[in-house]
Each structure stands twice: as C-alpha cells, then as structure tokens.
Design an enzyme around this catalytic site. Sequence first.
Site, PDB file in Angstrom:
ATOM      1  N   THR A 166       0.885  -1.332  -0.130  1.00 55.16           N
ATOM      2  CA  THR A 166       0.076   0.309  -0.009  1.00 55.16           C
ATOM      3  C   THR A 166       0.830   1.170  -0.098  1.00 55.16           C
ATOM      4  O   THR A 166       0.449   2.252  -0.360  1.00 55.16           O
ATOM      5  CB  THR A 166      -1.063  -0.178   1.206  1.00 55.16           C
ATOM      6  OG1 THR A 166      -1.613  -1.240   1.118  1.00 55.16           O
ATOM      7  CG2 THR A 166      -1.961   0.968   1.374  1.00 55.16           C
ATOM      8  N   TYR A 218       5.800 -11.550   5.185  1.00 56.72           N
ATOM      9  CA  TYR A 218       4.752 -11.091   4.544  1.00 56.72           C
ATOM     10  C   TYR A 218       4.762 -12.202   3.426  1.00 56.72           C
ATOM     11  O   TYR A 218       5.252 -12.343   2.330  1.00 56.72           O
ATOM     12  CB  TYR A 218       5.207  -9.621   4.117  1.00 56.72           C
ATOM     13  CG  TYR A 218       4.085  -9.181   3.221  1.00 56.72           C
ATOM     14  CD1 TYR A 218       2.860  -9.532   2.942  1.00 56.72           C
ATOM     15  CD2 TYR A 218       4.580  -7.754   2.695  1.00 56.72           C
ATOM     16  CE1 TYR A 218       1.975  -8.752   2.171  1.00 56.72           C
ATOM     17  CE2 TYR A 218       3.676  -6.998   1.834  1.00 56.72           C
ATOM     18  CZ  TYR A 218       2.451  -7.586   1.870  1.00 56.72           C
ATOM     19  OH  TYR A 218       1.492  -6.987   1.004  1.00 56.72           O
ATOM     20  N   LYS A 276       2.108 -12.126   8.098  1.00 58.61           N
ATOM     21  CA  LYS A 276       1.290 -10.993   7.724  1.00 58.61           C
ATOM     22  C   LYS A 276       0.604 -12.027   6.548  1.00 58.61           C
ATOM     23  O   LYS A 276       1.029 -12.456   5.627  1.00 58.61           O
ATOM     24  CB  LYS A 276       1.640 -10.009   7.206  1.00 58.61           C
ATOM     25  CG  LYS A 276       0.684  -9.059   6.531  1.00 58.61           C
ATOM     26  CD  LYS A 276       1.397  -7.746   5.997  1.00 58.61           C
ATOM     27  CE  LYS A 276       0.645  -6.899   5.175  1.00 58.61           C
ATOM     28  NZ  LYS A 276      -0.305  -7.657   4.296  1.00 58.61           N
ATOM     29  N   THR A 320      -1.544 -12.549   3.672  1.00 61.98           N
ATOM     30  CA  THR A 320      -2.653 -12.206   2.953  1.00 61.98           C
ATOM     31  C   THR A 320      -3.005 -13.263   1.829  1.00 61.98           C
ATOM     32  O   THR A 320      -2.024 -13.209   0.578  1.00 61.98           O
ATOM     33  CB  THR A 320      -2.133 -10.897   2.323  1.00 61.98           C
ATOM     34  OG1 THR A 320      -1.585  -9.781   3.087  1.00 61.98           O
ATOM     35  CG2 THR A 320      -3.093 -10.277   1.088  1.00 61.98           C
ATOM     36  N   GLU A 331     -11.289  -7.447   3.077  1.00 59.13           N
ATOM     37  CA  GLU A 331     -12.777  -8.194   2.773  1.00 59.13           C
ATOM     38  C   GLU A 331     -12.875  -9.501   3.363  1.00 59.13           C
ATOM     39  O   GLU A 331     -14.116 -10.031   3.193  1.00 59.13           O
ATOM     40  CB  GLU A 331     -12.858  -8.031   1.125  1.00 59.13           C
ATOM     41  CG  GLU A 331     -11.953  -8.655   0.268  1.00 59.13           C
ATOM     42  CD  GLU A 331     -10.576  -7.977   0.104  1.00 59.13           C
ATOM     43  OE1 GLU A 331     -10.142  -7.476   1.005  1.00 59.13           O
ATOM     44  OE2 GLU A 331     -10.236  -7.700  -1.120  1.00 59.13           O
ATOM     45  N   SER A 349      -5.081  -2.061   3.765  1.00 59.16           N
ATOM     46  CA  SER A 349      -5.213  -0.519   3.104  1.00 59.16           C
ATOM     47  C   SER A 349      -6.508  -0.048   3.369  1.00 59.16           C
ATOM     48  O   SER A 349      -6.463   1.375   3.561  1.00 59.16           O
ATOM     49  CB  SER A 349      -4.979  -0.856   1.683  1.00 59.16           C
ATOM     50  OG  SER A 349      -5.969  -1.410   1.126  1.00 59.16           O
TER      51      SER A 349
HETATM   52  C1  HMN Z   1       0.394  -3.664   2.521  1.00 56.17           C
HETATM   53  O1  HMN Z   1       1.425  -4.529   2.482  1.00 56.17           O
HETATM   54  O2  HMN Z   1       0.465  -2.710   2.450  1.00 56.17           O
HETATM   55  C2  HMN Z   1      -0.961  -4.408   2.795  1.00 56.17           C
HETATM   56  O3  HMN Z   1      -0.905  -4.834   4.165  1.00 56.17           O
HETATM   57  C3  HMN Z   1      -1.286  -5.345   1.918  1.00 56.17           C
HETATM   58  C4  HMN Z   1      -2.768  -5.546   2.331  1.00 56.17           C
HETATM   59  O4  HMN Z   1      -2.803  -6.921   2.533  1.00 56.17           O
HETATM   60  C5  HMN Z   1      -3.664  -4.980   1.038  1.00 56.17           C
HETATM   61  N1  HMN Z   1      -3.371  -5.692  -0.030  1.00 56.17           N
HETATM   62  C6  HMN Z   1      -2.956  -5.249  -1.191  1.00 56.17           C
HETATM   63  O5  HMN Z   1      -2.966  -4.154  -1.307  1.00 56.17           O
HETATM   64  C7  HMN Z   1      -2.218  -6.100  -2.175  1.00 56.17           C
HETATM   65  C8  HMN Z   1      -5.195  -5.242   1.666  1.00 56.17           C
HETATM   66  O6  HMN Z   1      -5.621  -4.545   2.549  1.00 56.17           O
HETATM   67  C9  HMN Z   1      -5.969  -5.022   0.207  1.00 56.17           C
HETATM   68  O7  HMN Z   1      -5.856  -3.738  -0.401  1.00 56.17           O
HETATM   69  C10 HMN Z   1      -7.430  -5.137   0.585  1.00 56.17           C
HETATM   70  O8  HMN Z   1      -7.826  -6.475   1.370  1.00 56.17           O
HETATM   71  C11 HMN Z   1      -8.369  -4.749  -0.903  1.00 56.17           C
HETATM   72  O9  HMN Z   1      -8.301  -5.996  -1.628  1.00 56.17           O
END
Ligand code: HMN
Length: 289
Positions: free
Chosen positions: A45, A133, A161, A163, A188, A204
Amino acid sequence: MKKLYSALMTAFNEDGSVNLDGVREMVRYNIDVNHIDGLYVGGSTGESFMLSTEEKKNIFKVAYEETAGKAHLIAQVGSLNLNEAKELAKYVTDLGYPMISAVTPFYYNFSFEQIKNYYNSILEGVDNKLIIYSIPALTGVALSLDQFAELFENPKIVGIKYTNADFYLLERVRNRFPDKLILSGFDEMLLPALALDVDGAIGSTFNLNAPRVKEEIAAFEAGDIKKARELQTLSNDYITDLLNNDLYPTIKLVFEKLGVHAGYCKEPMSKPTPEMEAGAQKIYEKYFK
Ligand code: HMN
C-alpha cells in the site's frame, strides 16, 4: 483484543517525488481519528517496491517520528535486493521499530532454501522480531505449513502477515502455531479470519474505514456474530466500490476530501481521471459524510 493496523500509504507529488508532509498527515489521521493500534510501513500500500532506498528510509523516519509511540509499528523491509533489505532492517531497528516484516522474495522463482537464507540473512545481526509477509497472489510464492515451520526455527521469526484466501491453510497454521502472531491481510475477508483466531489485521482500506472495522471486531469478540457480519457486509460494499474505482488512488482521493494531503500515486499506478474523481466523491458521500 485483536489489533488493527493500517497499511500506511505514501503521498506523492504529481512528478512522483515523495511528499513527506503528506505521509505525516496520514499517520496523524490514523492515530487521531482512527485510533489505530498500529501501522504497517513500507508495504504494498505504501507503493514501496517502486521506491529508492533513500525514499524508504525517509518514510520510515517520518512515520516513526510522527507516531511518537502512540501506535505499534511494523516496518516492511523486504526487497529483491537482499543488501537493501538488510540495510533497511538495521536502519529501522536503530530507529526503534519494535518489529519488521519482509515480503517473500519474488519474480525469480526462488527455491525454499533460497527463501529461508533470505530471511535468516535479513535477521543476522539485527536485534528485532520479524513477521513473514506472505502474499501469494502478488509474489507467486505460496509457503506450505511445513515451510512456515522451518522458517519459525529462527526464533526471531515470530509470525505471518497472511494475505491469502486459503482458509484451510490459515486454520492449519493457527492450530500448529498457537503462539505465533498471525495478522490477516485481506480486509474483505476479515470476519472469516477472525473466526480462525487471527491476532488482528493489516490493511489498506482501514486507513479510512478503521472505526467501522473496530466495531466489527468488538462485536465479534462479544459473540455478536450477526452484528459483526452486518458490519463486514457494509465494509465489503465500501471495499468493492474502492476496488471498482482503482484502489490506491481512490483511497487517496477520499483522504483529500477529508482534508488529508494524501497526494498522488506513483506511476505506473494511475493518476486520477474525472471518472475516478466522480467515483471517489460518491464513496465519500456514501460512507464518510
Ligand atoms: C500492505 O502490504 O501494504 C498491505 O498490508 C497489503 C494488504 O494486505 C492489502 N493488500 C494489497 O493491497 C495487495 C489489502 O488491504 C487489500 O488492499 C484489501 O484487502 C483490498 O483487496
């Protein structure tokens, strides 16, 4: 209580240079308005994979100063340039960051042995804790349960973390490593992640939406799943609108409407178009006015 972290954005000027005052404003907003538990600095982000070492250091420094101990901080230092990752790990540790994180190295299809050496080498001589990550959709690196276990053999590696939409693996990881810190990364999918007992979330969309998400976490912790689900639905309406309007530039456009100078994204990310601007105005009116 589960912890909520905003993934800190980077404010850019129109020419792509970093606007450190804008970064400070976003830190302040997260602390003063969102009452956020923590900030994840230097992640996706933050558009960090497009920044120079000097720019990354400046952001780490102002985020640390502006936070002034009022929120927990995690610095994402991972880089394809391992020397840079090591330099940044030392830099943020000296600044006083209590935790670091590093993305799995990507692009070259590294073997697990190489990935393991990367993590151990970032931590060599650095007196800090690290969370891995893991973001397979962007890196192409999907670590297995046993591979996480092998990485955790280094006592400085304290968590993930996560994701990833693989909830089977998340359950297996939680069950096998009850004492590790697991922070969920898909905003989400927060509610199912809470059900699998993650320790919190980094995202984000929390930059703008943290108060609603904190309410959802509180409802979940109080056992009011119906309310938690309603709040997740509302958040997902907002996240869907953001994703359909181009995520990072839209969060910045809404920040601007709230009086926070979040600025532009860095190319090749998009510059706002009139359509995006109109979409951001709608999101602002629908969720934040
Ligand atoms: C980061 O590394 O900045 C965030 O922690 C990543 C975070 O997992 C976001 N992933 C990305 O932007 C790829 C999510 O917040 C994501 O933006 C959100 O779930 C919408 O899909």
